[in-house]
Design a protein around this motif. Sequence first.
Motif, PDB file in Angstrom:
ATOM      1  N   LEU A 116     -42.028 -13.194 -45.182  1.00 16.68           N
ATOM      2  CA  LEU A 116     -41.040 -13.007 -44.114  1.00 16.68           C
ATOM      3  C   LEU A 116     -40.664 -14.389 -43.603  1.00 16.68           C
ATOM      4  O   LEU A 116     -41.535 -15.145 -43.173  1.00 16.68           O
ATOM      5  CB  LEU A 116     -41.621 -12.160 -42.977  1.00 16.68           C
ATOM      6  N   MET A 117     -39.365 -14.717 -43.666  1.00 16.01           N
ATOM      7  CA  MET A 117     -38.928 -16.071 -43.336  1.00 16.01           C
ATOM      8  C   MET A 117     -37.682 -16.059 -42.452  1.00 16.01           C
ATOM      9  O   MET A 117     -36.986 -15.059 -42.368  1.00 16.01           O
ATOM     10  CB  MET A 117     -38.618 -16.844 -44.615  1.00 16.01           C
ATOM     11  N   GLU A 118     -37.400 -17.202 -41.878  1.00 12.62           N
ATOM     12  CA  GLU A 118     -36.235 -17.461 -41.034  1.00 12.62           C
ATOM     13  C   GLU A 118     -36.181 -16.531 -39.822  1.00 12.62           C
ATOM     14  O   GLU A 118     -35.368 -15.625 -39.744  1.00 12.62           O
ATOM     15  CB  GLU A 118     -34.934 -17.398 -41.832  1.00 12.62           C
ATOM     16  N   GLY A 119     -37.053 -16.809 -38.884  1.00 15.54           N
ATOM     17  CA  GLY A 119     -37.091 -16.046 -37.646  1.00 15.54           C
ATOM     18  C   GLY A 119     -35.794 -16.192 -36.871  1.00 15.54           C
ATOM     19  O   GLY A 119     -35.169 -17.248 -36.876  1.00 15.54           O
ATOM     20  N   TYR A 120     -35.400 -15.124 -36.214  1.00 15.58           N
ATOM     21  CA  TYR A 120     -34.154 -15.130 -35.462  1.00 15.58           C
ATOM     22  C   TYR A 120     -34.393 -14.507 -34.089  1.00 15.58           C
ATOM     23  O   TYR A 120     -34.956 -13.422 -33.989  1.00 15.58           O
ATOM     24  CB  TYR A 120     -33.074 -14.342 -36.207  1.00 15.58           C
ATOM     25  N   ILE A 121     -33.975 -15.198 -33.041  1.00 16.91           N
ATOM     26  CA  ILE A 121     -34.084 -14.700 -31.669  1.00 16.91           C
ATOM     27  C   ILE A 121     -32.683 -14.344 -31.199  1.00 16.91           C
ATOM     28  O   ILE A 121     -31.770 -15.148 -31.272  1.00 16.91           O
ATOM     29  CB  ILE A 121     -34.704 -15.766 -30.748  1.00 16.91           C
ATOM     30  N   ARG A 122     -32.532 -13.114 -30.725  1.00 15.55           N
ATOM     31  CA  ARG A 122     -31.234 -12.624 -30.272  1.00 15.55           C
ATOM     32  C   ARG A 122     -31.354 -12.170 -28.813  1.00 15.55           C
ATOM     33  O   ARG A 122     -32.213 -11.353 -28.476  1.00 15.55           O
ATOM     34  CB  ARG A 122     -30.794 -11.449 -31.153  1.00 15.55           C
ATOM     35  N   HIS A 123     -30.507 -12.726 -27.957  1.00 15.83           N
ATOM     36  CA  HIS A 123     -30.469 -12.292 -26.563  1.00 15.83           C
ATOM     37  C   HIS A 123     -29.690 -10.986 -26.525  1.00 15.83           C
ATOM     38  O   HIS A 123     -28.571 -10.900 -27.025  1.00 15.83           O
ATOM     39  CB  HIS A 123     -29.786 -13.353 -25.689  1.00 15.83           C
ATOM     40  N   THR A 124     -30.265  -9.945 -25.932  1.00 20.74           N
ATOM     41  CA  THR A 124     -29.590  -8.648 -25.913  1.00 20.74           C
ATOM     42  C   THR A 124     -29.001  -8.307 -24.550  1.00 20.74           C
ATOM     43  O   THR A 124     -27.868  -7.865 -24.470  1.00 20.74           O
ATOM     44  CB  THR A 124     -30.537  -7.521 -26.373  1.00 20.74           C
ATOM     45  N   GLU A 125     -29.773  -8.506 -23.494  1.00 21.59           N
ATOM     46  CA  GLU A 125     -29.270  -8.237 -22.145  1.00 21.59           C
ATOM     47  C   GLU A 125     -30.240  -8.811 -21.127  1.00 21.59           C
ATOM     48  O   GLU A 125     -31.432  -8.926 -21.391  1.00 21.59           O
ATOM     49  CB  GLU A 125     -29.101  -6.733 -21.901  1.00 21.59           C
ATOM     50  N   GLU A 126     -29.708  -9.196 -19.979  1.00 22.52           N
ATOM     51  CA  GLU A 126     -30.526  -9.733 -18.883  1.00 22.52           C
ATOM     52  C   GLU A 126     -31.619 -10.658 -19.414  1.00 22.52           C
ATOM     53  O   GLU A 126     -31.337 -11.691 -19.951  1.00 22.52           O
ATOM     54  CB  GLU A 126     -31.117  -8.593 -18.047  1.00 22.52           C
ATOM     55  N   ASN A 127     -32.874 -10.232 -19.297  1.00 20.81           N
ATOM     56  CA  ASN A 127     -34.004 -11.052 -19.734  1.00 20.81           C
ATOM     57  C   ASN A 127     -34.680 -10.489 -20.987  1.00 20.81           C
ATOM     58  O   ASN A 127     -35.851 -10.758 -21.241  1.00 20.81           O
ATOM     59  CB  ASN A 127     -35.028 -11.182 -18.605  1.00 20.81           C
ATOM     60  N   LEU A 128     -33.933  -9.704 -21.771  1.00 20.21           N
ATOM     61  CA  LEU A 128     -34.481  -9.078 -22.972  1.00 20.21           C
ATOM     62  C   LEU A 128     -33.961  -9.779 -24.227  1.00 20.21           C
ATOM     63  O   LEU A 128     -32.766 -10.067 -24.346  1.00 20.21           O
ATOM     64  CB  LEU A 128     -34.106  -7.597 -23.016  1.00 20.21           C
ATOM     65  N   PHE A 129     -34.884 -10.037 -25.155  1.00 22.27           N
ATOM     66  CA  PHE A 129     -34.568 -10.691 -26.422  1.00 22.27           C
ATOM     67  C   PHE A 129     -35.184  -9.881 -27.555  1.00 22.27           C
ATOM     68  O   PHE A 129     -36.234  -9.272 -27.381  1.00 22.27           O
ATOM     69  CB  PHE A 129     -35.169 -12.102 -26.466  1.00 22.27           C
ATOM     70  N   ASP A 130     -34.533  -9.878 -28.716  1.00 24.36           N
ATOM     71  CA  ASP A 130     -35.093  -9.294 -29.931  1.00 24.36           C
ATOM     72  C   ASP A 130     -35.545 -10.424 -30.838  1.00 24.36           C
ATOM     73  O   ASP A 130     -34.999 -11.526 -30.792  1.00 24.36           O
ATOM     74  CB  ASP A 130     -34.051  -8.461 -30.692  1.00 24.36           C
ATOM     75  N   PHE A 131     -36.526 -10.108 -31.681  1.00 20.92           N
ATOM     76  CA  PHE A 131     -36.971 -11.069 -32.682  1.00 20.92           C
ATOM     77  C   PHE A 131     -37.114 -10.368 -34.018  1.00 20.92           C
ATOM     78  O   PHE A 131     -37.570  -9.226 -34.097  1.00 20.92           O
ATOM     79  CB  PHE A 131     -38.322 -11.697 -32.313  1.00 20.92           C
ATOM     80  N   GLN A 132     -36.728 -11.084 -35.068  1.00 18.68           N
ATOM     81  CA  GLN A 132     -36.921 -10.591 -36.429  1.00 18.68           C
ATOM     82  C   GLN A 132     -36.969 -11.784 -37.374  1.00 18.68           C
ATOM     83  O   GLN A 132     -36.541 -12.882 -37.026  1.00 18.68           O
ATOM     84  CB  GLN A 132     -35.768  -9.695 -36.855  1.00 18.68           C
ATOM     85  N   TYR A 133     -37.507 -11.559 -38.554  1.00 24.29           N
ATOM     86  CA  TYR A 133     -37.335 -12.507 -39.650  1.00 24.29           C
ATOM     87  C   TYR A 133     -36.163 -11.983 -40.466  1.00 24.29           C
ATOM     88  O   TYR A 133     -36.091 -10.791 -40.768  1.00 24.29           O
ATOM     89  CB  TYR A 133     -38.598 -12.598 -40.515  1.00 24.29           C
ATOM     90  N   ASP A 134     -35.233 -12.863 -40.819  1.00 20.86           N
ATOM     91  CA  ASP A 134     -34.007 -12.442 -41.501  1.00 20.86           C
ATOM     92  C   ASP A 134     -34.187 -12.143 -42.984  1.00 20.86           C
ATOM     93  O   ASP A 134     -33.409 -11.399 -43.560  1.00 20.86           O
ATOM     94  CB  ASP A 134     -32.919 -13.512 -41.353  1.00 20.86           C
ATOM     95  N   PHE A 135     -35.189 -12.745 -43.617  1.00 23.19           N
ATOM     96  CA  PHE A 135     -35.388 -12.549 -45.054  1.00 23.19           C
ATOM     97  C   PHE A 135     -36.807 -12.078 -45.325  1.00 23.19           C
ATOM     98  O   PHE A 135     -37.772 -12.689 -44.867  1.00 23.19           O
ATOM     99  CB  PHE A 135     -35.132 -13.857 -45.818  1.00 23.19           C
ATOM    100  N   ILE A 136     -36.904 -10.993 -46.072  1.00 26.20           N
ATOM    101  CA  ILE A 136     -38.189 -10.448 -46.484  1.00 26.20           C
ATOM    102  C   ILE A 136     -38.112 -10.351 -48.000  1.00 26.20           C
ATOM    103  O   ILE A 136     -37.157  -9.786 -48.542  1.00 26.20           O
ATOM    104  CB  ILE A 136     -38.438  -9.066 -45.850  1.00 26.20           C
ATOM    105  N   SER A 137     -39.079 -10.923 -48.688  1.00 26.16           N
ATOM    106  CA  SER A 137     -38.970 -10.925 -50.142  1.00 26.16           C
ATOM    107  C   SER A 137     -40.338 -11.026 -50.803  1.00 26.16           C
ATOM    108  O   SER A 137     -41.336 -11.339 -50.164  1.00 26.16           O
ATOM    109  CB  SER A 137     -38.092 -12.097 -50.600  1.00 26.16           C
ATOM    110  N   TYR A 138     -40.337 -10.734 -52.108  1.00 21.17           N
ATOM    111  CA  TYR A 138     -41.500 -11.019 -52.947  1.00 21.17           C
ATOM    112  C   TYR A 138     -40.995 -11.421 -54.333  1.00 21.17           C
ATOM    113  O   TYR A 138     -39.943 -10.984 -54.782  1.00 21.17           O
ATOM    114  CB  TYR A 138     -42.468  -9.830 -53.010  1.00 21.17           C
ATOM    115  N   TYR A 139     -41.743 -12.329 -54.955  1.00 24.58           N
ATOM    116  CA  TYR A 139     -41.388 -12.831 -56.281  1.00 24.58           C
ATOM    117  C   TYR A 139     -42.632 -12.931 -57.140  1.00 24.58           C
ATOM    118  O   TYR A 139     -43.682 -13.380 -56.682  1.00 24.58           O
ATOM    119  CB  TYR A 139     -40.756 -14.232 -56.190  1.00 24.58           C
TER     120      TYR A 139
END
Length: 159
Positions: A116-139
């Motif tokens: 899981l790579m490239e974490g992303y923080i997204r402001h959604t409203e007021e004092n709330l934020f979402d977090f995710q990794y943008d790429f999930i992979s296996y090789y």
Amino acid sequence: MLGVAGVALGSYAAMASNSATMTVTATIAHDVSLTAYDWDLGTITIDPAQTEGNIIMDTETGMIISKTGGIISISGDRLGSFTANVPDSCKVDELNSHHPCFTVSPGGIYIGGLSLMEGYIRHTEENLFDFQYDFISYYDTVPTPGDYSQNITITYTAP
């Protein structure tokens, strides 16, 4: 005409004990009241005959925008989120390595063979934020079935 200049002499004795130097220290802390809520990737079903697979997440919605290779399905996923009492200058959407106020450590994680790579923080409203990794992979190696978890740390750094 003769001028007479007079000088008044006084005495002043400076003593070393009449002055002192003081160091002033203070610690200023921001009470951001940062609280994290777990991210659940749900169930990722893969074809074990496929030695590679990718998931790409949309940074604006957190939804999966593509899955390739051995990724068959993803169900029950819920984004991670956190609340933080921060100034408006922190309420922006950014890759965590470029966010003006937050960092996520580690920058990428490995769970059961998934990267899981490239974490992303997204402001959604007021004092709330979402977090995710943008790429999930296996090789090259098929992920091992099982239940996995790993901790990440979201840290506030004053802008």
